[in-house]
Write a protein that holds these residues in place. Structure first.
Motif, PDB file in Angstrom:
ATOM      1  N   GLN A 174       0.834  -1.197   0.000  1.00 60.65           N
ATOM      2  CA  GLN A 174       0.000   0.000   0.000  1.00 60.65           C
ATOM      3  C   GLN A 174       0.870   1.248   0.000  1.00 60.65           C
ATOM      4  OE1 GLN A 174      -2.020  -0.584   3.682  1.00 60.65           O
ATOM      5  NE2 GLN A 174      -3.445  -2.102   2.862  1.00 60.65           N
ATOM      6  N   VAL A 175       0.428   2.270  -0.770  1.00 55.34           N
ATOM      7  CA  VAL A 175       1.127   3.551  -0.795  1.00 55.34           C
ATOM      8  C   VAL A 175       0.692   4.348   0.429  1.00 55.34           C
ATOM      9  CG1 VAL A 175       1.464   5.709  -2.059  1.00 55.34           C
ATOM     10  CG2 VAL A 175       1.235   3.563  -3.309  1.00 55.34           C
ATOM     11  N   LYS A 176       1.676   4.769   1.247  1.00 57.10           N
ATOM     12  CA  LYS A 176       1.376   5.561   2.440  1.00 57.10           C
ATOM     13  C   LYS A 176       1.595   7.045   2.207  1.00 57.10           C
ATOM     14  CE  LYS A 176       0.022   2.561   5.338  1.00 57.10           C
ATOM     15  NZ  LYS A 176      -1.370   2.574   5.730  1.00 57.10           N
ATOM     16  N   ASP A 177       2.547   7.380   1.324  1.00 55.76           N
ATOM     17  CA  ASP A 177       2.865   8.774   1.064  1.00 55.76           C
ATOM     18  C   ASP A 177       3.415   8.881  -0.357  1.00 55.76           C
ATOM     19  OD1 ASP A 177       3.417  11.517   1.473  1.00 55.76           O
ATOM     20  OD2 ASP A 177       5.458  11.061   2.122  1.00 55.76           O
TER      21      ASP A 177
ATOM     22  N   LEU B 280       8.133  10.772  -9.131  1.00 52.71           N
ATOM     23  CA  LEU B 280       7.324  10.740  -7.921  1.00 52.71           C
ATOM     24  C   LEU B 280       7.919   9.710  -6.979  1.00 52.71           C
ATOM     25  CD1 LEU B 280       3.635  10.780  -9.202  1.00 52.71           C
ATOM     26  CD2 LEU B 280       4.864  12.612  -8.053  1.00 52.71           C
ATOM     27  N   LEU B 281       8.086  10.098  -5.725  1.00 55.99           N
ATOM     28  CA  LEU B 281       8.554   9.171  -4.702  1.00 55.99           C
ATOM     29  C   LEU B 281       7.346   8.615  -3.972  1.00 55.99           C
ATOM     30  CD1 LEU B 281      11.404  11.312  -3.117  1.00 55.99           C
ATOM     31  CD2 LEU B 281      11.662   9.434  -4.702  1.00 55.99           C
ATOM     32  N   GLY B 282       7.278   7.331  -3.843  1.00 57.90           N
ATOM     33  CA  GLY B 282       6.168   6.706  -3.127  1.00 57.90           C
ATOM     34  C   GLY B 282       6.692   5.897  -1.950  1.00 57.90           C
ATOM     35  N   ARG B 283       6.191   6.162  -0.760  1.00 60.43           N
ATOM     36  CA  ARG B 283       6.529   5.353   0.404  1.00 60.43           C
ATOM     37  C   ARG B 283       5.457   4.287   0.503  1.00 60.43           C
ATOM     38  NH1 ARG B 283      10.792   4.269   2.396  1.00 60.43           N
ATOM     39  NH2 ARG B 283       9.941   3.921   4.433  1.00 60.43           N
TER      40      ARG B 283
ATOM     41  N   PHE C 291      10.020   4.732  -7.058  1.00 57.55           N
ATOM     42  CA  PHE C 291      10.143   5.911  -7.913  1.00 57.55           C
ATOM     43  C   PHE C 291       9.287   5.694  -9.146  1.00 57.55           C
ATOM     44  CE2 PHE C 291      14.014   5.718  -5.502  1.00 57.55           C
ATOM     45  CZ  PHE C 291      14.225   7.024  -5.126  1.00 57.55           C
ATOM     46  N   GLU C 292       8.519   6.697  -9.488  1.00 56.59           N
ATOM     47  CA  GLU C 292       7.691   6.641 -10.697  1.00 56.59           C
ATOM     48  C   GLU C 292       8.168   7.751 -11.627  1.00 56.59           C
ATOM     49  OE1 GLU C 292       3.039   7.347 -11.873  1.00 56.59           O
ATOM     50  OE2 GLU C 292       3.517   6.640  -9.865  1.00 56.59           O
TER      51      GLU C 292
END
Length: 180
Positions: free
Chosen positions: A12-15, A25-28, A41-42
């Motif tokens: 799940q993406v949290k941030d 885009l950075l996804g945590r 990273f997107e």
């Protein structure tokens, strides 16, 4: 996306936020199975680029491989990581926006060399020595000669250089090493 820790398929993406340069885009993410956290990273990809190798083989362009190659050349050099990322992104953007579905590995190598030449001379020489498959010291001398007046090619002498056997005027006499 699979969890890199446990292999779970439901992360799940949290941030999510833009990277510093705005090119990604950075996804945590977090895995509900093992509670592992990781960053993704997107990036925008304009078009698929195929690399035509010297062997004739065709492979998909790999941005990570480009980044690793540049990273090896810049290893232990004091270059800001943001400048490295801009170089990699710039080369990738050039390749994707060129309009050509195929690009030769030589063309990529030339883009990298041009970018490294403006970024760090030592990294430029390192990359060139592998890319151009240097076999002897003369290859390095020739390349160093292209970098400009600030660098001296190893072993190169000019007509303006003093005779090594004759001391410079007003210089103390040189002592010769005695070998036994």
């Amino acid at each position: 996306m699979r969890c890199p820790y446990c292999g779970g398929s439901e992360t799940q993406v949290k941030d999510s936020r833009p990277s510093e340069d705005g090119a990604a885009l950075l996804g945590r993410r977090v895995c509900p199975d093992c509670a592992g956290r990781f960053t993704t990273f997107e990036r925008v990809q304009l078009r698929e680029v195929v690399v035509l190798k010297r062997s004739g083989k065709r492979v998909p362009f790999d941005r990570d491989k480009l980044q690793r190659s540049i990273g090896v050349a810049l290893r232990k050099r004091a270059v800001d990581p943001e400048r490295i990322e801009r170089l990699v992104s710039g080369i990738t953007r050039q390749l994707e926006s060129a309009g050509e579905p195929e690009v030769t590995s030589e063309a990529i190598g030339e883009l990298v060399m041009a970018g490294l030449k403006g970024l760090d001379d030592v990294a430029y020489v390192r990359f060139a020595s592998v890319y151009k498959n240097f076999r002897e010291a003369k290859d390095f001398e020739d390349l160093l000669g292209t970098l400009g007046d600030g660098l001296l090619a190893v072993g190169a002498e000019t007509d303006a250089s003093p005779d090594p056997e004759e001391p410079e005027p007003d210089a103390p006499p040189r002592r010769r090493a005695v070998r036994s």
